[in-house]
Design a protein around this motif. Structure first.
Motif, short mmCIF file in Angstrom:
data_model
loop_
_atom_site.label_atom_id
_atom_site.label_comp_id
_atom_site.label_asym_id
_atom_site.label_seq_id
_atom_site.Cartn_x
_atom_site.Cartn_y
_atom_site.Cartn_z
N UNK A 169 -1.13 3.24 -7.43
CA UNK A 169 -0.82 4.15 -6.32
C UNK A 169 -0.77 5.57 -6.89
N UNK A 170 -1.61 6.48 -6.43
CA UNK A 170 -1.57 7.87 -6.92
C UNK A 170 -0.24 8.53 -6.56
N UNK A 171 0.07 9.61 -7.26
CA UNK A 171 1.37 10.25 -6.99
C UNK A 171 1.41 10.86 -5.60
N UNK A 172 2.44 10.51 -4.86
CA UNK A 172 2.77 11.11 -3.56
C UNK A 172 4.29 11.21 -3.52
N UNK A 173 4.80 12.29 -2.98
CA UNK A 173 6.25 12.46 -2.87
C UNK A 173 6.86 11.29 -2.11
N UNK A 174 7.98 10.74 -2.61
CA UNK A 174 8.63 9.63 -1.90
C UNK A 174 8.90 9.96 -0.44
N UNK A 175 8.69 8.97 0.41
CA UNK A 175 8.88 9.15 1.84
C UNK A 175 7.82 8.39 2.62
N UNK A 176 7.58 8.84 3.83
CA UNK A 176 6.67 8.15 4.75
C UNK A 176 5.24 8.04 4.21
N UNK A 178 4.04 8.18 1.14
CA UNK A 178 3.95 7.25 0.02
C UNK A 178 4.03 5.81 0.50
N UNK A 179 4.92 5.55 1.44
CA UNK A 179 5.07 4.19 1.94
C UNK A 179 3.77 3.67 2.55
N UNK A 180 3.10 4.52 3.33
CA UNK A 180 1.85 4.09 3.96
C UNK A 180 0.76 3.82 2.92
N UNK A 181 0.62 4.73 1.97
CA UNK A 181 -0.44 4.56 0.96
C UNK A 181 -0.16 3.33 0.11
N UNK A 182 1.08 3.14 -0.31
CA UNK A 182 1.43 1.98 -1.13
C UNK A 182 1.14 0.68 -0.38
N UNK A 183 1.48 0.64 0.90
CA UNK A 183 1.21 -0.56 1.70
C UNK A 183 -0.29 -0.80 1.83
N UNK A 184 -1.05 0.29 1.98
CA UNK A 184 -2.52 0.15 2.06
C UNK A 184 -3.09 -0.41 0.75
N UNK A 185 -2.56 0.05 -0.37
CA UNK A 185 -3.02 -0.45 -1.67
C UNK A 185 -2.75 -1.94 -1.77
N UNK A 186 -1.56 -2.35 -1.34
CA UNK A 186 -1.26 -3.78 -1.38
C UNK A 186 -2.18 -4.57 -0.44
N UNK A 187 -2.37 -4.07 0.77
CA UNK A 187 -3.22 -4.77 1.74
C UNK A 187 -4.65 -4.93 1.24
N UNK A 188 -5.10 -3.97 0.43
CA UNK A 188 -6.46 -4.04 -0.10
C UNK A 188 -6.61 -5.17 -1.12
N UNK A 189 -5.49 -5.57 -1.75
CA UNK A 189 -5.53 -6.68 -2.71
C UNK A 189 -4.16 -7.37 -2.74
N UNK A 190 -3.93 -8.28 -1.81
CA UNK A 190 -2.62 -8.95 -1.73
C UNK A 190 -2.31 -9.87 -2.91
N UNK A 191 -3.25 -9.99 -3.85
CA UNK A 191 -2.99 -10.85 -5.01
C UNK A 191 -2.13 -10.16 -6.06
N UNK A 192 -1.97 -8.84 -5.95
CA UNK A 192 -1.21 -8.12 -6.98
C UNK A 192 0.27 -8.53 -6.93
N UNK A 193 0.91 -8.44 -8.10
CA UNK A 193 2.31 -8.83 -8.22
C UNK A 193 3.24 -7.63 -8.25
N UNK A 194 2.63 -6.48 -8.11
CA UNK A 194 3.43 -5.26 -8.11
C UNK A 194 2.55 -4.04 -7.97
N UNK A 195 3.18 -2.88 -7.96
CA UNK A 195 2.47 -1.61 -7.84
C UNK A 195 2.93 -0.67 -8.94
N UNK A 196 1.98 0.01 -9.55
CA UNK A 196 2.29 1.07 -10.51
C UNK A 196 2.11 2.40 -9.79
#
Length: 684
Positions: A169-176, A178-196
């Motif tokens: 997940x690229x750097x984005x200030x914590x908040x709304x 970041x939450x959307x981008x992080x969720x999109x990253x997960x949705x793109x590959x639900x096999x991941x066990x975490x996010x960096x």
């Protein structure tokens, strides 16, 4: 990093909380949150956050899907269930469809959906926890992870270290956002066990708390192992003086330099916490330490603790210590000027109204010695030092596998000046003596203990000095506010000096002296044994002089003024019969206080005296009261209330007089009478 999960401990906690009506999910969430929060290499002082998705019932019996997420202000290491407030999950999930959401609106949404409206604000990263589908989600700022993400081109290194098991997940200030981008990253590959999260930290998740925790420890160990196996430590060291000055020699200079001048001789002072170890010194002695410090903080949330990063100063040469005060000042001035420029440049980019924080450093690195954390309280100073240790670990790792390249200061600014943090700071009003250190002699006696308690209640840290070390410690504990007790015979110059050195070692300096210790002996002045009179002078005059000398020595190094307060007693101006052994040295001490006012007023050092009488204390014992009332031919009650007000005066009344003099910024050479009214003892 060791995995600390223990089935027995977990089940015992579940059983204990079940007796209090806490459900299993939340109890286990508390358990693993504490495991994470107890490891400083993962989170520090309120950093990080965790959550679990569960169900909760409201007051009218309706059941809701909720997100229990760490609340603002809670320390993960000692969290309780109420530190994980429940938020209705449905409303949070609907927010993902929004195109944008301001921080204030995000907080309002979260608060509006709390199951208990009295709960603390949910974490700023609540929506990120909500948008991930897993039941348990963990987030830390692992120093090992930061070593990987704090690189100029971190994405390929993250891929090398973690492969496809972790999402980037690229750097984005914590908040709304970041939450959307992080969720999109997960949705793109639900096999991941975490996010960096680049320049930020790590999230792991799981269907149960152990899985989420195990994954956190596993991937932190992956990062640690990579640094250990592939790192190439920088070995170049800076040249050090042949003889280093001691931390005690420079602490008052540094503490004075970081005090915030408010004009007209007024300062907002800092407490300093010195920290050292072989690992700290080894890193701080690096030839590039000033460069590392100037690059910034290892993760953005540290800006709340150490601003834009540490300040590095040169190693202090013991043979040139007289010049070091100017060296420190020049570095503090440069840091403050850079901070003002940082604020002005970034503040001008929009129309948001902001109040600049003070520009002083909160962490100072001193090659050869260690580091000083600075804060308005000892707690804040220690937090800064703790952060400093983790900053060193993260930077050391980043330099070992590449080059430390943290978040830019332009990107840091929106977080340091987050509107909600600004509002919190605006409501945090310091006490009158916040940031100040008071040293009190005779501190375990009635007057000394009352003074320590009152000064601590008004924000000061008290150094309670008494001949009885155990009683000094008790009085300091009763005073609170991280006060300390020190045992010392103040008629022994070496022991008294050691007491002041202890104040410098713990707090960085001294701002207020309450020279209070004394003892009285009776007898006609013409019949006194010479040795007894000299003994009284040692305690009732020379010890006051020695204490004042030590205080002034430190105050002059600090350069922020100070206050000397002397307990001189009514005997100094209105001697009682057969009390000359006490009154004569006390009279000398009264004039001593005025001499200090005269000689050091130009340095902003004020000197005042309290002229007290008939206070029940270790000096005026029940036996002494009986003796003195008998000498005057009155009852004990009449003796103790024999004043114009007809009321007994207490130790707390004397403490109030000392506090008044400490706060009266334009009063010096004053003698305040605290005796209920005795015209014969009145001065002018």
């Amino acid at each position: 990093m060791k995995n600390l999960w223990n089935d027995g401990d977990a089940e015992r906690l579940v059983a204990d909380y079940a007796k209090k009506g806490v459900a299993r999910d939340l109890a286990l969430r508390v358990y693993t949150t504490r495991l994470l929060g107890g490891e400083p290499r993962l989170v520090l002082h309120g950093g990080g956050n965790t959550s679990c998705k569960t169900k909760a019932t409201d007051l009218v019996g309706d059941e809701w899907d909720v997100l229990c997420v760490k609340g603002s202000g809670w320390d993960m290491g000692v969290i309780e269930p109420q530190g994980l407030p429940a938020v209705k999950l449905g409303a949070l999930l609907k927010a993902r469809a929004l195109a944008s959401l301001a921080d204030e609106d995000m907080v309002a949404l979260q608060r509006a959906n709390l199951m208990d409206p009295a709960s603390p604000n949910p974490s700023v990263e609540t929506l990120l926890h909500a948008f991930l589908p897993h039941k348990f989600v963990d987030h830390t700022h692992s120093t090992a992870i930061l070593a990987i993400v704090d690189q100029a081109d971190s994405k390929p290194l993250i891929k090398t270290v973690f492969g496809d098991k972790m999402g980037y997940v690229p750097y984005i200030k914590p908040g709304f956002d970041l939450a959307k981008v992080a969720a999109d990253v997960y949705d793109a590959d639900p096999s991941v066990e975490g996010l960096i999260l680049d320049k930020h930290g790590i999230f792991t998740f799981g269907d149960d708390p152990k899985q989420a925790y195990d994954r956190m420890i596993h991937y932190v160990n992956v990062a640690e192992d990579y640094v250990a196996k592939n790192g190439k430590p920088k070995t170049a060291k800076a040249a050090l003086p042949a003889k280093l000055a001691t931390p005690a020699a420079i602490a008052p200079m540094l503490r004075g330099a970081v005090a915030v001048a408010r004009g007209e001789g007024r300062f907002d002072r800092m407490i300093s916490d010195f920290r050292t170890s072989d690992a700290i010194v080894d890193f701080i002695n690096s030839a590039g330490i000033a460069d590392y410090a100037g690059r910034g903080v290892s993760t953005p949330d540290l800006s709340i603790r150490i601003k834009t990063g540490p300040m590095a100063v040169p190693a202090p040469d013991a043979d040139k210590i007289g010049d070091y005060k100017a060296v420190i000042k020049s570095h503090v001035d440069a840091f403050a000027n850079d901070y003002r420029a940082y604020f002005e440049t970034n503040d001008a980019l929009d129309d948001v109204q902001r109040t600049m924080l003070d520009p002083m450093p909160r962490l100072t690195l001193v090659p050869g010695l260690g580091m000083f954390g600075h804060g308005r309280t000892l707690k804040d100073a220690k937090i800064a030092s703790d952060v400093g240790e983790m900053w060193i670990e993260a930077v050391r790792g980043a330099e070992a596998v590449g080059s430390f390249h943290p978040l830019s200061k332009a990107d840091l600014f929106p977080l340091e000046y987050w509107s909600l943090e600004q509002a919190k700071l605006a409501s945090n009003k310091p006490k009158p003596l916040t940031g100040q250190v008071v040293l009190i002699t005779g501190g375990a006696g009635a007057i000394g203990a009352a003074t320590a308690k009152l000064f601590a209640a008004n924000g000061a840290h008290a150094v309670v000095v008494d001949l009885d070390a155990a009683r000094a410690a008790e009085a300091a504990k009763a005073a609170g506010n991280n006060s300390i007790g020190v045992g010392a015979d103040i008629t022994n110059p070496a022991e008294l000096r050691a007491a002041f050195d202890k104040a410098v070692a713990v707090y960085g300096g001294v701002d207020i002296l309450v020279s209070n210790a004394g003892a009285a002996w009776e007898g006609g002045i013409g019949e006194l044994d010479d040795a007894l009179l000299r003994k009284s002078f040692e305690l009732n005059f020379f010890a006051h002089q020695s204490a004042a000398q030590n205080a002034v020595r430190i105050m002059l190094e600090q350069g922020t003024g100070g206050v000397l307060l002397f307990n001189t007693s009514k005997q100094a101006v209105n001697p009682g019969p057969k009390f000359g052994a006490y009154g004569v040295p006390k009279a000398a001490t009264l004039f001593l206080s005025r001499q200090y006012a005269l000689d050091y007023g130009a340095h902003g050092i004020r000197s005042n005296a309290v002229n007290a009488d008939r206070i029940r204390s270790g000096l005026l014992t029940d036996a002494m009261i009986a003796s003195r009332s008998g000498a005057r031919g009155v009852s004990e009650k009449e003796y103790m209330s024999g004043n114009l007000l007809g009321q007994e005066v207490t130790a707390e009344d004397v403490a109030q007089a000392f506090l008044h003099q400490a706060l009266a910024e334009r009063t010096t050479a004053d003698v305040t009478t605290v005796d209920g009214g005795n015209i014969a003892a009145a001065l002018r």
